[in-house]
Scaffold this active site. Structure first.
Site, mmCIF file in Angstrom:
data_model
loop_
_atom_site.group_PDB
_atom_site.id
_atom_site.type_symbol
_atom_site.label_atom_id
_atom_site.label_comp_id
_atom_site.label_asym_id
_atom_site.label_seq_id
_atom_site.Cartn_x
_atom_site.Cartn_y
_atom_site.Cartn_z
ATOM 1 N N CYS A 125 0.717 17.462 -11.125
ATOM 2 C CA CYS A 125 1.912 17.520 -11.993
ATOM 3 C C CYS A 125 2.865 16.353 -11.742
ATOM 4 O O CYS A 125 3.895 16.249 -12.385
ATOM 5 C CB CYS A 125 2.639 18.859 -11.816
ATOM 6 S SG CYS A 125 3.566 18.977 -10.278
ATOM 7 N N SER A 154 -6.750 -8.232 9.445
ATOM 8 C CA SER A 154 -8.119 -8.748 9.480
ATOM 9 C C SER A 154 -8.489 -9.385 8.148
ATOM 10 O O SER A 154 -9.556 -9.983 8.030
ATOM 11 C CB SER A 154 -9.101 -7.621 9.809
ATOM 12 O OG SER A 154 -9.057 -6.640 8.791
ATOM 13 N N CYS A 194 2.579 21.449 -3.259
ATOM 14 C CA CYS A 194 3.526 21.257 -4.364
ATOM 15 C C CYS A 194 4.026 22.640 -4.825
ATOM 16 O O CYS A 194 3.365 23.664 -4.586
ATOM 17 C CB CYS A 194 2.796 20.552 -5.496
ATOM 18 S SG CYS A 194 3.833 20.207 -6.939
ATOM 19 N N ASN A 225 -2.555 -13.899 15.208
ATOM 20 C CA ASN A 225 -3.574 -12.875 15.458
ATOM 21 C C ASN A 225 -4.320 -13.276 16.720
ATOM 22 O O ASN A 225 -4.741 -14.437 16.837
ATOM 23 C CB ASN A 225 -4.543 -12.820 14.248
ATOM 24 C CG ASN A 225 -5.381 -11.554 14.226
ATOM 25 O OD1 ASN A 225 -5.902 -11.136 15.247
ATOM 26 N ND2 ASN A 225 -5.509 -10.963 13.050
ATOM 27 N N HIS A 246 0.822 -1.222 0.000
ATOM 28 C CA HIS A 246 0.000 0.000 0.000
ATOM 29 C C HIS A 246 0.852 1.266 0.000
ATOM 30 O O HIS A 246 0.396 2.312 0.446
ATOM 31 C CB HIS A 246 -0.949 -0.001 1.217
ATOM 32 C CG HIS A 246 -2.078 -0.997 1.096
ATOM 33 N ND1 HIS A 246 -2.797 -1.457 2.173
ATOM 34 C CD2 HIS A 246 -2.612 -1.612 0.002
ATOM 35 C CE1 HIS A 246 -3.724 -2.315 1.756
ATOM 36 N NE2 HIS A 246 -3.630 -2.434 0.450
ATOM 37 N N ALA A 300 1.557 -10.328 18.173
ATOM 38 C CA ALA A 300 2.633 -10.598 17.223
ATOM 39 C C ALA A 300 3.986 -10.642 17.927
ATOM 40 O O ALA A 300 4.810 -11.521 17.643
ATOM 41 C CB ALA A 300 2.627 -9.518 16.138
ATOM 42 N N CYS A 356 3.739 23.628 -7.629
ATOM 43 C CA CYS A 356 2.707 24.124 -8.556
ATOM 44 C C CYS A 356 1.503 24.690 -7.813
ATOM 45 O O CYS A 356 0.564 25.190 -8.432
ATOM 46 C CB CYS A 356 2.277 23.013 -9.529
ATOM 47 S SG CYS A 356 1.157 21.784 -8.811
HETATM 48 P P1 OAD Z 1 -7.153 -4.087 10.526
HETATM 49 O O1 OAD Z 1 -7.290 -2.953 11.476
HETATM 50 O O2 OAD Z 1 -8.306 -4.366 9.624
HETATM 51 O O3 OAD Z 1 -6.843 -5.436 11.296
HETATM 52 C C1 OAD Z 1 -5.856 -5.498 12.272
HETATM 53 C C2 OAD Z 1 -5.765 -6.936 12.767
HETATM 54 O O4 OAD Z 1 -4.685 -7.007 13.683
HETATM 55 C C3 OAD Z 1 -7.008 -7.457 13.485
HETATM 56 O O5 OAD Z 1 -7.365 -8.728 12.942
HETATM 57 C C4 OAD Z 1 -6.563 -7.593 14.949
HETATM 58 O O6 OAD Z 1 -7.180 -8.696 15.606
HETATM 59 C C5 OAD Z 1 -5.077 -7.819 14.784
HETATM 60 N N1 OAD Z 1 -4.238 -7.398 15.932
HETATM 61 C C6 OAD Z 1 -4.472 -6.394 16.819
HETATM 62 N N2 OAD Z 1 -3.461 -6.313 17.703
HETATM 63 C C7 OAD Z 1 -2.565 -7.274 17.360
HETATM 64 C C8 OAD Z 1 -1.301 -7.688 17.884
HETATM 65 N N3 OAD Z 1 -0.747 -7.094 18.932
HETATM 66 N N4 OAD Z 1 -0.672 -8.713 17.263
HETATM 67 C C9 OAD Z 1 -1.214 -9.329 16.184
HETATM 68 N N5 OAD Z 1 -2.395 -8.973 15.662
HETATM 69 C C10 OAD Z 1 -3.055 -7.967 16.228
HETATM 70 O O7 OAD Z 1 -5.799 -3.810 9.694
HETATM 71 P P2 OAD Z 1 -5.354 -4.421 8.287
HETATM 72 O O8 OAD Z 1 -5.841 -5.805 8.107
HETATM 73 O O9 OAD Z 1 -3.909 -4.175 8.155
HETATM 74 O O10 OAD Z 1 -5.723 0.015 3.735
HETATM 75 O O11 OAD Z 1 -6.117 -3.475 7.292
HETATM 76 C C11 OAD Z 1 -5.904 -3.646 5.921
HETATM 77 C C12 OAD Z 1 -6.038 -2.334 5.217
HETATM 78 O O12 OAD Z 1 -7.270 -1.715 5.601
HETATM 79 C C13 OAD Z 1 -4.992 -1.300 5.574
HETATM 80 O O13 OAD Z 1 -3.785 -1.478 4.905
HETATM 81 C C14 OAD Z 1 -5.669 -0.026 5.170
HETATM 82 C C15 OAD Z 1 -7.035 -0.298 5.785
HETATM 83 O O14 OAD Z 1 -8.108 0.350 5.228
HETATM 84 C C16 OAD Z 1 -5.947 1.146 3.087
HETATM 85 O O15 OAD Z 1 -6.088 2.202 3.672
HETATM 86 C C17 OAD Z 1 -6.016 1.000 1.593
#
Ligand code: OAD
Length: 257
Positions: free
Chosen positions: A134, A193, A152, A217, A123, A236, A154
């Protein structure tokens, strides 16, 4: 010592040692212990900022100053964060030849800060700003100051070079991530998630190509009990820290041996 038996972390370590070629897919959960909030859940960014209003390309083009309210918070929080034991553990596992690459959905740069060398930023990252008019690029640290919206030369408002909803994944990152997934022996899925496409397809690509999928997780996800072969329910840092200690044991067979 041969890892195995009833301890699922040992069982996962045994898989990593036997199959080799592990790749990690990480999400916001790995950086929670560095003080960066995740996206979903009651404490997540999307509880405070509606992603449809703050995290789409359309929203940025319509109201960049509003979107920068959310972006400023992300840049400040990520800028002050340090890698935790999970980031450091993955870097250590790379150094031992256990993990060969990290595919991350995170934009915080903490894997590189921890010493991981092969990091695919799915990402994008917050280090860079780009002008959507630009195309001129700047380093975030040279252009952004807290409370101000970066401009920017511009005159237009700059966008961080991260993927907002409605944007494509950078083509090289997508190609590399899919190649890693198709050819890895084990995919470690850490702190995501798995709700955002196409990143959430990576575990299925790995599984279909014959890899084992190990999820780290504390919570269940759509992958658990479905694509996941071993679910290590813990934070983690705790789980990866224990894995590193297992591989540091001189009796543990490493894929390098
Ligand atoms: P999420 O916030 O959707 O999920 C985070 C996950 O981490 C959850 O399943 C939690 O249970 C888990 N979690 C929390 N604490 C933890 C720990 N200490 N150790 C291990 N796991 C833990 O985040 P992402 O899945 O990364 O994209 O979200 C994916 C994308 O959604 C992001 O990259 C972003 C967001 O919208 C964009 O903005 C395009």
């Amino acid at each position: 010592m041969r890892a195995g038996g009833s301890d699922p972390i040992r069982e996962a370590a045994r898989l990593l040692a036997e199959r080799g070629n592990a790749v990690a897919l990480t999400g916001a959960g790995i950086s929670v212990e560095s003080g960066i909030p995740s996206f979903r859940g009651s404490q997540g960014m999307w509880a405070k900022y509606d992603p449809m209003e703050y995290a789409t390309l359309h929203a940025f083009l319509q109201s960049p100053r509003k979107v920068w309210e959310m972006l400023s918070e992300m840049v400040s929080v990520c800028g002050g964060a340090m890698p935790n034991a999970a980031h450091k553990g993955l870097a250590a596992l790379e150094g031992m030849g256990v993990v060969r690459a990290v595919i991350t959905q995170n934009v915080d740069g903490l894997h590189q800060a921890a010493g991981s060398r092969r990091v695919i930023e799915y990402h994008g990252n917050l280090d860079e700003l780009i002008c959507v008019y630009c195309w001129k690029r700047y380093l975030m640290r040279e252009r952004w100051t807290p409370g101000a919206v970066p401009l920017c030369d511009c005159g237009e408002i700059l966008k961080p070079n991260v993927v907002l909803f409605g944007e494509s994944i950078p083509w090289l990152a997508q190609e590399q991530a899919e190649e890693e997934a198709r050819t890895c022996g084990v995919l470690l899925v850490v702190g995501t998630s798995a709700q955002v496409s196409p990143a959430c397809d990576i575990p299925g690509i790995a599984k279909d190509a014959g890899a084992a999928v190990v999820e780290i997780n504390p919570e269940e996800t759509s992958l658990s009990g479905n694509v996941t072969d071993i679910h290590l329910r813990g934070s983690a840092s705790e789980v990866i820290g224990k894995m590193v200690r297992l591989f540091q044991d001189p009796n543990m067979k490493s894929p390098k041996d």
